[in-house]
Design a protein around this motif. Structure first.
Motif, PDB file in Angstrom:
ATOM      1  N   PRO A 106      49.310-129.794 -10.801  1.00  0.00           N
ATOM      2  CA  PRO A 106      49.900-130.209 -12.128  1.00  0.00           C
ATOM      3  C   PRO A 106      50.785-131.995 -11.270  1.00  0.00           C
ATOM      4  N   LYS A 107      51.184-131.295  -9.635  1.00  0.00           N
ATOM      5  CA  LYS A 107      51.755-132.469  -9.130  1.00  0.00           C
ATOM      6  C   LYS A 107      52.264-132.504  -7.608  1.00  0.00           C
ATOM      7  N   PRO A 108      52.385-133.034  -7.255  1.00  0.00           N
ATOM      8  CA  PRO A 108      52.210-132.958  -5.351  1.00  0.00           C
ATOM      9  C   PRO A 108      53.761-131.760  -5.018  1.00  0.00           C
ATOM     10  N   GLY A 109      53.450-131.375  -4.041  1.00  0.00           N
ATOM     11  CA  GLY A 109      54.455-130.423  -3.450  1.00  0.00           C
ATOM     12  C   GLY A 109      53.827-129.537  -2.989  1.00  0.00           C
ATOM     13  N   ARG A 110      54.767-128.859  -2.253  1.00  0.00           N
ATOM     14  CA  ARG A 110      54.638-127.450  -2.098  1.00  0.00           C
ATOM     15  C   ARG A 110      53.687-126.135  -2.764  1.00  0.00           C
ATOM     16  N   TYR A 111      52.686-125.898  -1.621  1.00  0.00           N
ATOM     17  CA  TYR A 111      51.926-124.975  -2.255  1.00  0.00           C
ATOM     18  C   TYR A 111      51.286-123.774  -1.346  1.00  0.00           C
ATOM     19  N   ILE A 112      51.099-122.270  -2.198  1.00  0.00           N
ATOM     20  CA  ILE A 112      50.250-121.101  -1.128  1.00  0.00           C
ATOM     21  C   ILE A 112      49.009-121.147  -1.576  1.00  0.00           C
ATOM     22  N   ILE A 113      48.222-121.642  -0.345  1.00  0.00           N
ATOM     23  CA  ILE A 113      47.031-120.939  -0.344  1.00  0.00           C
ATOM     24  C   ILE A 113      46.552-120.183   0.254  1.00  0.00           C
ATOM     25  N   SER A 114      45.715-119.061  -0.863  1.00  0.00           N
ATOM     26  CA  SER A 114      45.699-117.612  -0.300  1.00  0.00           C
ATOM     27  C   SER A 114      43.990-117.146  -0.994  1.00  0.00           C
ATOM     28  N   PHE A 115      43.434-116.586   0.166  1.00  0.00           N
ATOM     29  CA  PHE A 115      42.509-115.487  -0.682  1.00  0.00           C
ATOM     30  C   PHE A 115      42.668-114.016   0.033  1.00  0.00           C
ATOM     31  N   TRP A 116      41.669-113.459   0.141  1.00  0.00           N
ATOM     32  CA  TRP A 116      41.572-112.210   0.455  1.00  0.00           C
ATOM     33  C   TRP A 116      39.559-112.189   1.063  1.00  0.00           C
ATOM     34  N   ALA A 117      40.074-111.301   2.033  1.00  0.00           N
ATOM     35  CA  ALA A 117      38.616-111.387   2.854  1.00  0.00           C
ATOM     36  C   ALA A 117      38.718-109.713   3.924  1.00  0.00           C
ATOM     37  N   LYS A 118      37.279-109.137   3.318  1.00  0.00           N
ATOM     38  CA  LYS A 118      36.985-108.606   4.234  1.00  0.00           C
ATOM     39  C   LYS A 118      35.617-108.870   4.875  1.00  0.00           C
ATOM     40  N   GLN A 119      36.062-108.949   6.641  1.00  0.00           N
ATOM     41  CA  GLN A 119      34.747-109.382   7.431  1.00  0.00           C
ATOM     42  C   GLN A 119      34.422-108.279   8.346  1.00  0.00           C
ATOM     43  N   GLU A 165      46.971-116.314   4.303  1.00  0.00           N
ATOM     44  CA  GLU A 165      47.557-117.615   3.374  1.00  0.00           C
ATOM     45  C   GLU A 165      48.485-118.480   3.896  1.00  0.00           C
ATOM     46  N   LYS A 166      48.172-120.048   3.280  1.00  0.00           N
ATOM     47  CA  LYS A 166      49.135-120.962   4.008  1.00  0.00           C
ATOM     48  C   LYS A 166      49.704-121.215   3.640  1.00  0.00           C
ATOM     49  N   VAL A 167      50.906-122.243   3.487  1.00  0.00           N
ATOM     50  CA  VAL A 167      51.927-123.001   2.891  1.00  0.00           C
ATOM     51  C   VAL A 167      51.163-124.119   3.245  1.00  0.00           C
ATOM     52  N   LEU A 168      51.192-125.570   2.725  1.00  0.00           N
ATOM     53  CA  LEU A 168      51.038-126.455   2.690  1.00  0.00           C
ATOM     54  C   LEU A 168      51.783-127.784   1.590  1.00  0.00           C
ATOM     55  N   ASP A 169      51.760-129.338   2.355  1.00  0.00           N
ATOM     56  CA  ASP A 169      52.419-129.882   1.210  1.00  0.00           C
ATOM     57  C   ASP A 169      51.304-130.633   0.984  1.00  0.00           C
ATOM     58  N   ILE A 170      51.015-130.555  -0.402  1.00  0.00           N
ATOM     59  CA  ILE A 170      50.291-131.402  -0.719  1.00  0.00           C
ATOM     60  C   ILE A 170      50.894-132.801  -1.418  1.00  0.00           C
ATOM     61  N   PRO A 171      50.160-133.850  -0.842  1.00  0.00           N
ATOM     62  CA  PRO A 171      50.738-134.989  -1.136  1.00  0.00           C
ATOM     63  C   PRO A 171      50.153-135.683  -2.560  1.00  0.00           C
ATOM     64  N   GLN A 172      50.586-136.507  -3.137  1.00  0.00           N
ATOM     65  CA  GLN A 172      49.812-137.348  -4.520  1.00  0.00           C
ATOM     66  C   GLN A 172      48.822-136.953  -4.342  1.00  0.00           C
ATOM     67  N   GLU A 173      48.721-138.598  -2.639  1.00  0.00           N
ATOM     68  CA  GLU A 173      46.498-138.397  -3.172  1.00  0.00           C
ATOM     69  C   GLU A 173      45.304-137.698  -3.159  1.00  0.00           C
ATOM     70  N   PHE A 174      46.599-135.834  -2.819  1.00  0.00           N
ATOM     71  CA  PHE A 174      45.204-134.550  -2.677  1.00  0.00           C
ATOM     72  C   PHE A 174      45.780-133.990  -4.172  1.00  0.00           C
ATOM     73  N   THR A 175      45.998-134.749  -5.564  1.00  0.00           N
ATOM     74  CA  THR A 175      46.329-133.490  -6.086  1.00  0.00           C
ATOM     75  C   THR A 175      44.578-133.077  -6.505  1.00  0.00           C
ATOM     76  N   THR A 176      43.742-133.314  -6.059  1.00  0.00           N
ATOM     77  CA  THR A 176      42.642-132.429  -6.464  1.00  0.00           C
ATOM     78  C   THR A 176      42.306-132.510  -5.704  1.00  0.00           C
ATOM     79  N   LEU A 177      41.785-130.757  -5.241  1.00  0.00           N
ATOM     80  CA  LEU A 177      41.375-130.499  -4.462  1.00  0.00           C
ATOM     81  C   LEU A 177      39.698-129.928  -4.223  1.00  0.00           C
TER      82      LEU A 177
END
Ligand SMILES: [Ca+2]
Length: 204
Positions: A106-119, A165-177
């Protein structure tokens, strides 16, 4: 499009209403991030699968092993770079990857990107690469954090489900991931619940 927009607006309004007027978290839907949807060949919908050597490698939606829902992604690389050293096809030993459908934040800013894995306990590690497509060139541009890394790496090899998980600052030019799951060396992994959520500093 208009209908989709209306539904989205309605859901947002309902969410605001039922959360007591406070928007606590916006729901950002990663297309088939839970790997619940598969095509007739058992391949995950909304993900572009590129298995370079099906004899050695495998990507399937698994309905027997999963973290939540009724399915997960099974991702197996059966070979190592050394297996193809000196052969005419050294690339077969290198990265195996797939790509998700890109989606908007929805907008630039700080996001948490996460997943579960069984390796498994093979030499390879599962990586989730975060990128966007450069619309002028069609090339993929990776999003790097303040430590210079652009991936979330699954490091645990106990065979148990683990949360990454990883906390990332998503800049304007990256709002499509987009997300690119990949493994370079031999290993197998189940992946589930790929998620993106707004990061909130404090909770009351
Ligand atoms: Ca799932």
């Amino acid at each position: 499009m208009k209908k989709g927009y209306f539904v989205a607006a309605f859901l947002t309004a309902a969410f605001v209403l039922f959360s007591g007027g406070f928007i606590k978290a916006e729901v950002i839907s990663v297309p088939n991030g839970g790997f619940e949807l598969a095509d007739e060949n058992g391949q995950p919908m909304d993900w572009l699968v590129d298995v370079v050597d099906p004899e050695d490698n495998q990507i399937q939606v698994d309905t027997k092993v999963y973290h939540s829902g009724k399915a997960s992604l099974y991702f197996e690389k059966g070979c190592s770079p050394k297996d193809y050293e000196g052969t005419p096809t050294p690339w077969k030993g290198s990265w195996m990857y797939m790509r998700g459908t890109e989606f908007a934040l929805p907008k630039p800013g700080r996001y948490i990107i996460s997943f579960w894995a069984k390796q498994g306990d093979g030499p390879g590690n599962f990586w989730l690469v975060i990128y966007k497509t450069d619309t002028s060139t069609g090339g993929k541009k990776q999003l790097t954090d303040d430590k210079g890394t652009y991936v979330i790496v699954a490091t645990d090899k106990s065979g148990e489900w683990k949360f990454y998980e990883k906390v990332l600052d998503i800049p304007q030019e990256f709002t499509t991931l987009g997300f690119q799951p990949q493994i370079r060396d031999a290993n197998k992994v189940w992946v589930d619940d790929v998620k993106v959520e707004p990061f909130e500093e404090e909770e009351e």
